[in-house]
Structures are given as structure tokens and as C-alpha cells.
Design an enzyme around this catalytic site. Sequence first.
Site, PDB file in Angstrom:
ATOM      1  CB  SER A  52      -0.859  -0.011   1.265  1.00 18.65           C
ATOM      2  OG  SER A  52      -1.487   1.235   1.430  1.00 18.65           O
ATOM      3  CE1 TYR A 111      -3.683  -2.426   5.604  1.00 15.55           C
ATOM      4  CE2 TYR A 111      -3.269  -0.139   5.000  1.00 15.55           C
ATOM      5  CZ  TYR A 111      -3.556  -1.437   4.632  1.00 15.55           C
ATOM      6  OH  TYR A 111      -3.710  -1.766   3.310  1.00 15.55           O
ATOM      7  CE  LYS A 141      -1.502  -4.510   3.416  1.00 16.44           C
ATOM      8  NZ  LYS A 141      -1.838  -5.805   2.820  1.00 16.44           N
TER       9      LYS A 141
HETATM   10  N1  LIG Z   1      -8.693  -1.020  -0.762  1.00 12.01           N
HETATM   11  C1  LIG Z   1      -7.656  -0.225  -0.519  1.00 12.01           C
HETATM   12  O1  LIG Z   1      -7.790   0.989  -0.401  1.00 12.01           O
HETATM   13  C2  LIG Z   1      -6.259  -0.800  -0.420  1.00 12.01           C
HETATM   14  C3  LIG Z   1      -5.160   0.025  -0.614  1.00 12.01           C
HETATM   15  C4  LIG Z   1      -3.879  -0.509  -0.513  1.00 12.01           C
HETATM   16  C5  LIG Z   1      -3.713  -1.860  -0.200  1.00 12.01           C
HETATM   17  N2  LIG Z   1      -4.791  -2.639   0.000  1.00 12.01           N
HETATM   18  C6  LIG Z   1      -4.585  -4.051   0.348  1.00 12.01           C
HETATM   19  O2  LIG Z   1      -5.123  -4.864  -0.672  1.00 12.01           O
HETATM   20  C7  LIG Z   1      -5.646  -6.066  -0.117  1.00 12.01           C
HETATM   21  C8  LIG Z   1      -7.073  -6.243  -0.577  1.00 12.01           C
HETATM   22  O3  LIG Z   1      -7.833  -5.102  -0.168  1.00 12.01           O
HETATM   23  P1  LIG Z   1      -9.387  -4.988  -0.436  1.00 12.01           P
HETATM   24  O4  LIG Z   1      -9.707  -3.545  -0.535  1.00 12.01           O
HETATM   25  O5  LIG Z   1      -9.799  -5.895  -1.531  1.00 12.01           O
HETATM   26  O6  LIG Z   1      -9.931  -5.507   0.964  1.00 12.01           O
HETATM   27  P2  LIG Z   1     -11.076  -6.557   1.293  1.00 12.01           P
HETATM   28  O7  LIG Z   1     -11.285  -6.525   2.766  1.00 12.01           O
HETATM   29  O8  LIG Z   1     -12.241  -6.349   0.411  1.00 12.01           O
HETATM   30  O9  LIG Z   1     -10.367  -7.931   0.868  1.00 12.01           O
HETATM   31  C9  LIG Z   1      -9.535  -8.663   1.737  1.00 12.01           C
HETATM   32  C10 LIG Z   1     -10.051 -10.094   1.744  1.00 12.01           C
HETATM   33  O10 LIG Z   1      -9.214 -10.875   2.574  1.00 12.01           O
HETATM   34  C11 LIG Z   1     -10.026 -11.739   3.360  1.00 12.01           C
HETATM   35  N3  LIG Z   1      -9.224 -12.064   4.541  1.00 12.01           N
HETATM   36  C12 LIG Z   1      -8.829 -11.237   5.545  1.00 12.01           C
HETATM   37  N4  LIG Z   1      -8.069 -11.916   6.428  1.00 12.01           N
HETATM   38  C13 LIG Z   1      -7.974 -13.185   5.970  1.00 12.01           C
HETATM   39  C14 LIG Z   1      -7.309 -14.352   6.435  1.00 12.01           C
HETATM   40  N5  LIG Z   1      -6.619 -14.338   7.579  1.00 12.01           N
HETATM   41  N6  LIG Z   1      -7.396 -15.481   5.714  1.00 12.01           N
HETATM   42  C15 LIG Z   1      -8.102 -15.514   4.560  1.00 12.01           C
HETATM   43  N7  LIG Z   1      -8.758 -14.444   4.072  1.00 12.01           N
HETATM   44  C16 LIG Z   1      -8.689 -13.293   4.780  1.00 12.01           C
HETATM   45  C17 LIG Z   1     -11.300 -10.958   3.632  1.00 12.01           C
HETATM   46  O11 LIG Z   1     -12.403 -11.759   3.926  1.00 12.01           O
HETATM   47  C18 LIG Z   1     -11.478 -10.211   2.301  1.00 12.01           C
HETATM   48  O12 LIG Z   1     -12.227 -10.956   1.390  1.00 12.01           O
HETATM   49  C19 LIG Z   1      -5.488  -5.947   1.396  1.00 12.01           C
HETATM   50  O13 LIG Z   1      -4.329  -6.646   1.784  1.00 12.01           O
HETATM   51  C20 LIG Z   1      -5.323  -4.458   1.616  1.00 12.01           C
HETATM   52  O14 LIG Z   1      -4.565  -4.182   2.760  1.00 12.01           O
HETATM   53  C21 LIG Z   1      -6.069  -2.151  -0.117  1.00 12.01           C
END
Ligand SMILES: NC(=O)c1ccc[n+]([C@@H]2O[C@H](COP(=O)([O-])OP(=O)(O)OC[C@H]3O[C@@H](n4cnc5c(N)ncnc54)[C@H](O)[C@@H]3O)[C@@H](O)[C@H]2O)c1
Length: 343
Positions: free
Chosen positions: A126, A150, A154
Amino acid sequence: MSPHILVTGGAGFIGSHTCVALAAAGYTPLIFDNFCNADPRVVERLETIIGNKPVAIQGDVRSRADLDRVFEQYRVQGVIHFAGLKAVGDSVADPLGYYDNNVAGSVVLAQAMLAAGVDTLVFSSSATVYGDPDQSPVPESAACRPANPYGRTKRMVEEILSDLHHANPSWRISVLRYFNPVGAHESGLIGEHPRGKPNNLMPFVSQVAVGLRDKLAVHGGDYPTPDGTGVRDYVHVMDLAEGHVAALRHSERQPGIVTLNLGTGQGASVLDVIKSFERASGKSIAHEIGPRRPGDVAANWADPTLATATLGWRATRTLDQMCADSWRWQQANPNGYEPSAAR
Ligand SMILES: NC(=O)c1ccc[n+]([C@@H]2O[C@H](COP(=O)([O-])OP(=O)(O)OC[C@H]3O[C@@H](n4cnc5c(N)ncnc54)[C@H](O)[C@@H]3O)[C@@H](O)[C@H]2O)c1
């Protein structure tokens, strides 16, 4: 059967869109999710878009047994690791939960991959790792000073993966630092449905437009930006999804570890987003400019030139498309994947 790509967190927002991009590129996505922040009904929506139902396995990345079973059962060519928790405020309140899920979960995943002989990994990092950057656009060489647990999870995983690659140079690792993913698949069938009050701007604006919330509180109108509101790099989730496919393709060509920004390289202010959403939806977005929110930075956008040079990828979708696609999803699914909301 085309090569399986294990998509941890594949039922979530970015993961589900990446499953679409993977299928379009000839891969077979294998969803692995504990559904702590996802709705299992996303899988049927994916079936409608992709044309066949992706395999979805309920499991936790912190469980070596869950992972070993998947690697035994399927011939996995690579892993895209989205599974994690992502709410900055929650991470401040529950740091151990975040270190456990995001850091320990990534270590267990890498151990299971090592044991299974799978060495291709794309990791969701991120732009949060930069904290408050000294300059925008932000290059990958900018100092990493994450300002909350958080962001530190990362950054820690980035460092763990760098050490892993140092010890095992045949590994093929892409660390992708996303800026602000928004939008939805153009079908309107999948999108982002935050539980409770959205933390991010676009879902909040969408919920105001559809009548779920009265008005948007704009945090700060006196920043040193063209209109005084905060500026961010919003990137369409399908552009991001295609970036993951490009990273896999890159890994197929050569081993190594790359760390890349995924953003558009352009900043948009809160008021730009509101205006674009108003054009897309035909609705007026009630908003009120209030005080700055502690910890927010004035402006932050990516320098994505390294991603373009390395992967041949660039974000092509405009802010208007991001808003139009968010609106299509929100309007058709005001309650997310609830059946009453299905079209
Ligand atoms: N959306 C954003 O703004 C953003 C920005 C930068 C990075 N990210 C990173 O990208 C990734 C995906 O983000 P997103 O927006 O799709 O979030 P999201 O919460 O929609 O997706 C994350 C998924 O991981 C699953 N999950 C969480 N912990 C788990 C575990 N221990 N075992 C199995 N599954 C698990 C959740 O059920 C969910 O479906 C994350 O790692 C997040 O930190 C997101």
C-alpha cells in the site's frame, strides 16, 4: 486446465476484480478466503462475468493446514496475496490483531509456498508505507515511514519478502503499492461494499448519492492544494487488477523481486471526485467542509513510471469512468450482495 493462481482474499474488493482479469488473461483463479470481510455470494456474480464458477475455498492464511490442503489438491503456479485487514483506525485499536492477520498470515503463506515449491508471489502492499511523503509524485525510492500499525504491517511484510528473496533468489516476487483503488467492474455485478460507515471517500460519496447517507463531511478545505481539499491518486480497480496480471507475466519472464507503485500518476481533490460523481450519477452530493482530520496529508499521488517500464502496465481509466462504474454498482446493489438488492 490453465494454470491455477491462488488468490488469497479473492472474495474481497480488489481480489474479486483480479479474478476477472486473471480469467480474461487465461489463468484459473482459485479463491481462498476466510470471508471475514467478504460475501460468499460474490462467487456467483463472478460466474456470470467469467462464464464459469471459480473454485472458492474457505480457509485462513494463518492456518498452515488450510494452505497445505490447497497446495496438495491443486497445481498452483503462483499466488496473489490480498488476504488481510485494511482499516487504519481498527489497526490502531487492535494492533495485535493486525500483526497477526497481516504479518503472521503472510509468513505462514510463504512457509506453505516454500514447502509446496511454489515461488511466484504478488503481494498487496500500500502507498500507506510512505506515511507522509516529502514530495508528490511519490517514487518507490521515497522513504518508508508508515504512520500507523496497518502501514507497518505492510512494510514489515515487504521486508520479510525481501529477506526471503535474498535467501531464495529463484523466487519471483512482486510487491505492489496501491494508491487509492476505487470503481467497480463495468458490469455493475461486483464492487466494494464496506461494512458499516465507509472509511474511504468513494464508497461514502456513492452512499450519499444513493440516499443511504445524508451528506459527506469533507475533512479540511484549507490545504495548500488548488481547491483546498485533499488530493489523492484514485486508480480504477480494474486497472489495478490488470496490474496484477502484468506482474504475474513479468514473474514468468524473470525471477527477482520488484516493488512498484500502482497509481495513475495524477491527483484528484475531494471536490474533483464529488463533481465527477455528480456528472456520473446526475445526483447532487450534499457535502460540508469541516476541519482537517488528524493524520491526513494534503496531497499524495504516485509516480508510476517504474511500473510502466517494468510491467508495460499503465492505468488507463479516467476519474469519470471510476465514478460511473462505482455508481452503476451502487445503484444496482445498494445493500451489496444481499439478494433483495440483486437485479
Ligand atoms: N482497498 C484499498 O484501499 C487498499 C489500498 C492498498 C492496499 N490494499 C490491500 O489490498 C488487499 C485487498 O484489499 P481490499 O480492498 O480488496 O480488501 P477486502 O477486505 O475487500 O479484501 C480482503 C479479503 O481478505 C479476506 N481475509 C482477511 N483476512 C484473511 C485471512 N486471515 N485469511 C483468509 N482471508 C482473509 C477478507 O475476507 C477479504 O475478502 C489488502 O491486503 C489491503 O490491505 C487495499
